[in-house]
Design an enzyme around this catalytic site. Structure first.
Site, PDB file in Angstrom:
ATOM      1  N   ARG A  66       0.632  -8.757  13.428  1.00 26.64           N
ATOM      2  CA  ARG A  66      -0.013  -7.841  12.478  1.00 26.64           C
ATOM      3  C   ARG A  66      -0.957  -8.579  11.531  1.00 26.64           C
ATOM      4  NH1 ARG A  66       4.844  -4.999   9.842  1.00 26.64           N
ATOM      5  NH2 ARG A  66       3.333  -3.750   8.721  1.00 26.64           N
TER       6      ARG A  66
ATOM      7  N   ARG B 217      11.606  -6.257   3.594  1.00 28.04           N
ATOM      8  CA  ARG B 217      11.419  -4.817   3.379  1.00 28.04           C
ATOM      9  C   ARG B 217      12.462  -3.997   4.144  1.00 28.04           C
ATOM     10  NH1 ARG B 217       5.580  -2.251   4.165  1.00 28.04           N
ATOM     11  NH2 ARG B 217       5.773  -2.907   6.333  1.00 28.04           N
TER      12      ARG B 217
ATOM     13  N   ARG C  35      -8.681   1.253   9.733  1.00 27.49           N
ATOM     14  CA  ARG C  35      -8.165  -0.092   9.985  1.00 27.49           C
ATOM     15  C   ARG C  35      -9.153  -0.942  10.770  1.00 27.49           C
ATOM     16  NH1 ARG C  35      -2.571   0.749   9.325  1.00 27.49           N
ATOM     17  NH2 ARG C  35      -1.187  -0.937   9.720  1.00 27.49           N
TER      18      ARG C  35
ATOM     19  N   LYS D  78       0.824  -1.219   0.000  1.00 25.01           N
ATOM     20  CA  LYS D  78       0.000   0.000   0.000  1.00 25.01           C
ATOM     21  C   LYS D  78       0.857   1.267   0.000  1.00 25.01           C
ATOM     22  CE  LYS D  78      -2.181  -0.891   3.846  1.00 25.01           C
ATOM     23  NZ  LYS D  78      -1.529  -2.162   4.199  1.00 25.01           N
TER      24      LYS D  78
ATOM     25  N   ARG E 231      12.001  -1.996   9.667  1.00 27.15           N
ATOM     26  CA  ARG E 231      11.039  -1.481  10.648  1.00 27.15           C
ATOM     27  C   ARG E 231      10.904  -2.472  11.798  1.00 27.15           C
ATOM     28  NH1 ARG E 231       5.753   0.386   7.348  1.00 27.15           N
ATOM     29  NH2 ARG E 231       4.848  -0.819   9.043  1.00 27.15           N
TER      30      ARG E 231
HETATM   31  P1  AMP Z   1       1.464   0.944   8.853  1.00 29.37           P
HETATM   32  O1  AMP Z   1       2.638   1.761   8.501  1.00 29.37           O
HETATM   33  O2  AMP Z   1       0.195   1.449   8.224  1.00 29.37           O
HETATM   34  O3  AMP Z   1       1.678  -0.527   8.614  1.00 29.37           O
HETATM   35  O4  AMP Z   1       1.251   1.122  10.430  1.00 29.37           O
HETATM   36  C1  AMP Z   1       2.244   0.713  11.354  1.00 29.37           C
HETATM   37  C2  AMP Z   1       1.599   0.513  12.718  1.00 29.37           C
HETATM   38  O5  AMP Z   1       1.030   1.759  13.168  1.00 29.37           O
HETATM   39  C3  AMP Z   1       0.456  -0.473  12.769  1.00 29.37           C
HETATM   40  O6  AMP Z   1       0.911  -1.823  12.896  1.00 29.37           O
HETATM   41  C4  AMP Z   1      -0.294   0.006  14.001  1.00 29.37           C
HETATM   42  O7  AMP Z   1       0.388  -0.354  15.188  1.00 29.37           O
HETATM   43  C5  AMP Z   1      -0.175   1.523  13.888  1.00 29.37           C
HETATM   44  N1  AMP Z   1      -1.292   2.081  13.099  1.00 29.37           N
HETATM   45  C6  AMP Z   1      -1.192   2.775  11.933  1.00 29.37           C
HETATM   46  N2  AMP Z   1      -2.398   3.162  11.505  1.00 29.37           N
HETATM   47  C7  AMP Z   1      -3.291   2.688  12.393  1.00 29.37           C
HETATM   48  C8  AMP Z   1      -4.712   2.744  12.485  1.00 29.37           C
HETATM   49  N3  AMP Z   1      -5.458   3.359  11.557  1.00 29.37           N
HETATM   50  N4  AMP Z   1      -5.305   2.145  13.552  1.00 29.37           N
HETATM   51  C9  AMP Z   1      -4.570   1.532  14.501  1.00 29.37           C
HETATM   52  N5  AMP Z   1      -3.234   1.426  14.472  1.00 29.37           N
HETATM   53  C10 AMP Z   1      -2.586   2.003  13.428  1.00 29.37           C
END
Ligand code: AMP
Length: 259
Positions: free
Chosen positions: A205, A161, A122, A43, A194
């Site tokens: 996740r 990644r 989410r 994404k 990360r």
């Molecule tokens: P991402 O970069 O979108 O994969 O987000 C990394 C982490 O940030 C996720 O695994 C969650 O811990 C937190 N996170 C990001 N966006 C959200 C969201 N909309 N709701 C809850 N947790 C989030």
């Protein structure tokens, strides 16, 4: 055709009161999209690519948390410290914190440049919040792109990644290796893995995705905005597939053609 310059995202990342400079879009813009897909489905990469063609801002809630993590501990509220701990484990940040964060950035949703939401919503309560905020602003989503990918490929993508700590460019050890190991091709910054891409966090996740985020697919299908896109192949192939699907879905809408 002169179109909007790429936004700097400072308003989104820091909720700063300074609005970014947006050049008004011609007719047929702006685009308002949500990107869905399991972690590792690409994404973030697609959001970056789509930003250039649709000239909408890439709004990632994960990037907001990562930016907050890099600020000093003194600037972090107790709620934020707890949120960052959830993130480190690969768990979701509680809906109330995410809701506050998005409400604080409502200007970015209203923006005349449009947006590409990546990582939000989410959960179903977050999707309800977005629906409510958009209705309140008289806005509609053009599409919710659902990137579909087999589980085995997701695990391989996440473990390989690497991200540039300076410019956030994304690489992959096998599918998109940097020219010099550990160094970003674009800016020379250091590449890192990360914390939430570690094997334990990845397991959490994917479980969280299945229970909390996958139900959004039906939510948006019911609203008639779901646009499935197969997320296998190179980033460029997936990107072309997305653009073709958007054109088929919304003929006549503005899509920038690089000269
Ligand atoms: P991402 O970069 O979108 O994969 O987000 C990394 C982490 O940030 C996720 O695994 C969650 O811990 C937190 N996170 C990001 N966006 C959200 C969201 N909309 N709701 C809850 N947790 C989030």
């Amino acid at each position: 055709m002169k179109i909007a310059e790429k936004q700097d995202r400072a308003s989104w990342l820091q909720s700063s009161p300074n609005r970014c400079a947006i050049v008004p879009h011609p007719d047929g813009w702006p685009w308002r999209l949500v990107l869905l897909g399991a972690p590792g489905a690409g994404k973030g990469t697609q959001a970056e690519l789509l930003t250039a063609r649709l000239t909408a801002c890439h709004l990632s809630t994960g990037d907001v948390f990562r930016a907050a993590k890099n600020r000093g501990k003194d600037d972090q509220t107790p709620a934020l410290v707890a949120a960052l701990e959830s993130m480190r484990r690969g768990a979701l940040v509680p809906d109330e914190i995410v809701s506050d964060l998005v409400r604080e950035r409502i200007d970015c949703l209203r923006c005349r440049g449009g947006f590409i939401l990546d990582g939000f919503p989410r959960t179903l309560p977050q999707a309800d919040l977005l629906k409510q905020l958009m209705e309140q602003e008289g806005l509609t989503l053009d599409a919710v792109v659902n990137y579909e990918m087999p589980l085995a490929e997701i695990v391989s993508r996440l473990s390989g990644r690497r991200t540039c700590e300076r410019c956030k460019a994304i690489f992959h050890l096998t599918t998109k290796p940097p020219k010099v190991e550990g160094t970003c091709d674009a800016c020379g910054g250091r590449l890192y893995q990360r914390e939430d891409d570690s094997p334990d966090s990845v397991k959490v996740r994917l479980k969280v995705y299945d229970s909390s985020t996958a139900p959004l697919i039906q939510f948006y299908r019911d609203l008639g905005v779901l646009m499935p896109v197969t997320a296998t192949g190179s980033p460029e192939e997936i990107y072309s597939r997305t653009i073709r699907a958007l054109i088929a879905r919304a003929p006549g809408r503005g899509i920038y053609q690089p000269s």
